[in-house]
Design a protein around this motif. Structure first.
Motif, PDB file in Angstrom:
ATOM      1  N   VAL A  26       8.970  -1.967 -38.511  1.00  0.00           N
ATOM      2  CA  VAL A  26       8.544  -0.598 -38.812  1.00  0.00           C
ATOM      3  C   VAL A  26       9.089  -0.191 -40.180  1.00  0.00           C
ATOM      4  N   THR A  27       8.210   0.197 -41.092  1.00  0.00           N
ATOM      5  CA  THR A  27       8.688   0.715 -42.385  1.00  0.00           C
ATOM      6  C   THR A  27       8.796   2.244 -42.292  1.00  0.00           C
ATOM      7  N   GLY A  28       9.667   2.790 -43.113  1.00  0.00           N
ATOM      8  CA  GLY A  28       9.859   4.251 -43.086  1.00  0.00           C
ATOM      9  C   GLY A  28      10.445   4.702 -41.763  1.00  0.00           C
ATOM     10  N   ALA A  29      11.400   3.905 -41.255  1.00  0.00           N
ATOM     11  CA  ALA A  29      11.948   4.189 -39.927  1.00  0.00           C
ATOM     12  C   ALA A  29      13.110   5.176 -39.967  1.00  0.00           C
ATOM     13  N   THR A  30      13.498   5.608 -41.166  1.00  0.00           N
ATOM     14  CA  THR A  30      14.695   6.441 -41.258  1.00  0.00           C
ATOM     15  C   THR A  30      14.461   7.896 -40.866  1.00  0.00           C
ATOM     16  N   SER A  31      13.208   8.297 -40.699  1.00  0.00           N
ATOM     17  CA  SER A  31      12.973   9.681 -40.267  1.00  0.00           C
ATOM     18  C   SER A  31      11.585   9.804 -39.648  1.00  0.00           C
ATOM     19  N   GLY A  32      11.301  11.001 -39.154  1.00  0.00           N
ATOM     20  CA  GLY A  32       9.968  11.381 -38.715  1.00  0.00           C
ATOM     21  C   GLY A  32       9.267  10.394 -37.800  1.00  0.00           C
ATOM     22  N   LEU A  33       8.030  10.077 -38.158  1.00  0.00           N
ATOM     23  CA  LEU A  33       7.185   9.251 -37.298  1.00  0.00           C
ATOM     24  C   LEU A  33       7.747   7.844 -37.133  1.00  0.00           C
ATOM     25  N   GLY A  34       8.232   7.259 -38.222  1.00  0.00           N
ATOM     26  CA  GLY A  34       8.715   5.876 -38.160  1.00  0.00           C
ATOM     27  C   GLY A  34       9.885   5.718 -37.202  1.00  0.00           C
ATOM     28  N   ARG A  35      10.741   6.718 -37.182  1.00  0.00           N
ATOM     29  CA  ARG A  35      11.884   6.681 -36.260  1.00  0.00           C
ATOM     30  C   ARG A  35      11.387   6.695 -34.803  1.00  0.00           C
ATOM     31  N   GLN A  36      10.427   7.578 -34.532  1.00  0.00           N
ATOM     32  CA  GLN A  36       9.895   7.671 -33.164  1.00  0.00           C
ATOM     33  C   GLN A  36       9.082   6.434 -32.791  1.00  0.00           C
ATOM     34  N   PHE A  37       8.342   5.877 -33.739  1.00  0.00           N
ATOM     35  CA  PHE A  37       7.592   4.644 -33.456  1.00  0.00           C
ATOM     36  C   PHE A  37       8.573   3.535 -33.071  1.00  0.00           C
ATOM     37  N   SER A  38       9.692   3.451 -33.782  1.00  0.00           N
ATOM     38  CA  SER A  38      10.691   2.415 -33.498  1.00  0.00           C
ATOM     39  C   SER A  38      11.225   2.576 -32.074  1.00  0.00           C
ATOM     40  N   LEU A  39      11.531   3.809 -31.704  1.00  0.00           N
ATOM     41  CA  LEU A  39      12.084   4.052 -30.363  1.00  0.00           C
ATOM     42  C   LEU A  39      11.031   3.790 -29.279  1.00  0.00           C
ATOM     43  N   ALA A  40       9.783   4.172 -29.552  1.00  0.00           N
ATOM     44  CA  ALA A  40       8.707   3.957 -28.569  1.00  0.00           C
ATOM     45  C   ALA A  40       8.488   2.457 -28.352  1.00  0.00           C
ATOM     46  N   LEU A  41       8.486   1.694 -29.433  1.00  0.00           N
ATOM     47  CA  LEU A  41       8.288   0.241 -29.311  1.00  0.00           C
ATOM     48  C   LEU A  41       9.469  -0.385 -28.566  1.00  0.00           C
ATOM     49  N   ALA A  42      10.658   0.117 -28.826  1.00  0.00           N
ATOM     50  CA  ALA A  42      11.844  -0.395 -28.134  1.00  0.00           C
ATOM     51  C   ALA A  42      11.780  -0.071 -26.640  1.00  0.00           C
ATOM     52  N   ARG A  43      11.349   1.139 -26.309  1.00  0.00           N
ATOM     53  CA  ARG A  43      11.225   1.493 -24.884  1.00  0.00           C
ATOM     54  C   ARG A  43      10.208   0.608 -24.189  1.00  0.00           C
ATOM     55  N   ALA A  44       9.203   0.138 -24.951  1.00  0.00           N
ATOM     56  CA  ALA A  44       8.189  -0.752 -24.375  1.00  0.00           C
ATOM     57  C   ALA A  44       8.670  -2.204 -24.371  1.00  0.00           C
ATOM     58  N   ALA A  60      22.326   3.969 -37.646  1.00  0.00           N
ATOM     59  CA  ALA A  60      22.344   4.860 -36.468  1.00  0.00           C
ATOM     60  C   ALA A  60      21.159   4.548 -35.551  1.00  0.00           C
ATOM     61  N   LEU A  61      20.007   4.275 -36.160  1.00  0.00           N
ATOM     62  CA  LEU A  61      18.814   3.977 -35.352  1.00  0.00           C
ATOM     63  C   LEU A  61      18.970   2.643 -34.616  1.00  0.00           C
ATOM     64  N   VAL A  62      19.562   1.682 -35.281  1.00  0.00           N
ATOM     65  CA  VAL A  62      19.800   0.385 -34.627  1.00  0.00           C
ATOM     66  C   VAL A  62      20.621   0.595 -33.348  1.00  0.00           C
ATOM     67  N   ARG A  63      21.623   1.448 -33.438  1.00  0.00           N
ATOM     68  CA  ARG A  63      22.443   1.687 -32.234  1.00  0.00           C
ATOM     69  C   ARG A  63      21.601   2.314 -31.125  1.00  0.00           C
ATOM     70  N   GLU A  64      20.721   3.244 -31.499  1.00  0.00           N
ATOM     71  CA  GLU A  64      19.852   3.886 -30.486  1.00  0.00           C
ATOM     72  C   GLU A  64      18.883   2.881 -29.872  1.00  0.00           C
ATOM     73  N   VAL A  65      18.325   2.017 -30.724  1.00  0.00           N
ATOM     74  CA  VAL A  65      17.358   1.026 -30.230  1.00  0.00           C
ATOM     75  C   VAL A  65      18.067   0.040 -29.306  1.00  0.00           C
ATOM     76  N   GLU A  66      19.226  -0.427 -29.721  1.00  0.00           N
ATOM     77  CA  GLU A  66      19.949  -1.411 -28.899  1.00  0.00           C
ATOM     78  C   GLU A  66      20.351  -0.813 -27.549  1.00  0.00           C
ATOM     79  N   ALA A  67      20.619   0.487 -27.546  1.00  0.00           N
ATOM     80  CA  ALA A  67      20.997   1.146 -26.282  1.00  0.00           C
ATOM     81  C   ALA A  67      19.832   1.109 -25.284  1.00  0.00           C
ATOM     82  N   LEU A  68      18.631   0.834 -25.773  1.00  0.00           N
ATOM     83  CA  LEU A  68      17.463   0.728 -24.880  1.00  0.00           C
ATOM     84  C   LEU A  68      17.319  -0.695 -24.328  1.00  0.00           C
TER      85      LEU A  68
END
Ligand SMILES: NC(=O)c1ccc[n+]([C@@H]2O[C@H](COP(=O)([O-])OP(=O)(O)OC[C@H]3O[C@@H](n4cnc5c(N)ncnc54)[C@H](OP(=O)(O)O)[C@@H]3O)[C@@H](O)[C@H]2O)c1
Length: 265
Positions: A26-44, A60-68
């Motif tokens: 995911v590019t542009g993952a540091t905010s907005g849509l890209g951040r949510q796309f990253s989390l949605a893909l991780a939840r899936a 910070a996002l890596v930690r959130e994704v790994e927590a999933l």
């Protein structure tokens, strides 16, 4: 007595869309849509490479994704550096494995009248929104083709592709070109099983436009939309997951509008 269904919460959606253990970039993952796309893909169930320029946000996002419960990788990247883009794809695949889906999401906006736009403005916006997206997709597709692997590329365009946004001329032009780029890539790569589609969002509240929609004139614009609202950064997750999944095998070259009816106003 009829039960009132609970409101749908995209952040709680645990459907895996057949994405378990696939790798997403995911590019542009540091905010907005890209951040949510990253989390949605991780939840899936995807393992996710998150990229952007702001390193601390990626960490910070890596930690959130790994927590999933999936793997994640922070890849600091300026998409305007074509060599860095190529290297990033190699590095991502070495670390997390073959990329199944690229979400080409990074982008910038500019609100200026045409008479005030400089050549520097023009190059910065076109380079970031169009040229960088082109070489990002090219780099990922080369690996897919060389590895005889199928995959998905999702380009984030805008409703500006279809209707010039107020004082957003080059932004709208760049997104119209992203739609045409999507179709050209879909055509060339159909034979390889790489499906390329664009999502064309309406206004979603992010860092890109929060100040505008907090202003009086922005509020007036919002009141003119059919539902008198703009979107939340999670509102595109469902469409994103569909296009990322194997379930979208018969969808390629599409530019899908997701705008809550804003274009109708
Ligand atoms: N929000 C909306 O209403 C809306 C509507 C239609 C389309 N879109 C599109 O949706 C995408 C995401 O926008 P957003 O609303 O989520 O905006 P945002 O919160 O401002 O996010 C933009 C992202 O792009 C990244 N980026 C910008 N320039 C970059 C560069 N040179 N190299 C690498 N990354 C770069 C930023 O990361 P860094 O600064 O950390 O590098 C950031 O993560 C954009 O393509 C935008 O055009 C948004």
């Amino acid at each position: 007595m009829t039960d009132t269904p609970a409101a749908y919460d995209p952040a709680a959606d645990r459907n895996d869309y057949g994405l378990k253990d696939k790798v997403a970039f995911v590019t542009g993952a540091t905010s907005g849509l890209g951040r949510q796309f990253s989390l949605a893909l991780a939840r899936a169930g995807c393992h996710v490479v998150v990229s952007g320029r702001r390193r601390e946000r990626l960490d910070a996002l890596v930690r959130e994704v790994e927590a999933l419960g999936v793997r994640a990788m922070a890849l600091p990247l300026d998409v305007n550096n074509t060599q860095a883009v190529r290297d990033a794809v190699v590095q991502a695949e070495r670390t997390l494995g073959p990329i199944w889906v690229l979400v080409n999401n990074s982008g910038v906006a500019l609100t200026k009248r045409i008479v005030d736009i400089t050549p520097e403005d023009y190059d910065w916006l076109m380079d970031t929104n169009l040229k960088a997206a082109f070489f990002m997709a090219q780099s990922v597709a080369r690996h897919m083709i060389d590895g005889k692997r199928q995959g998905r590329i999702i380009n984030i365009a805008s409703i500006g592709a279809f209707k010039p946004l107020g004082q957003g001329s080059i932004y709208s032009m760049s997104k119209a070109a992203v739609v045409q780029m999507t179709k050209a890539m879909a055509l060339e790569w159909a034979r390889y099983g790489i499906n390329v589609n664009a999502i064309c969002p309406g206004y979603i509240r992010t860092e890109m436009n929060a100040d505008w929609f907090d202003s009086e004139i922005g509020q007036r614009q919002m009141q003119a939309f059919p539902r008198r609202r703009i979107g939340r950064d999670t509102d595109l997750n469902g469409l994103l997951l569909l296009l990322a999944s194997e379930g979208s095998q018969f969808i390629t070259g599409s530019a899908m509008v997701a705008d809550d009816g804003q274009l109708l106003a």
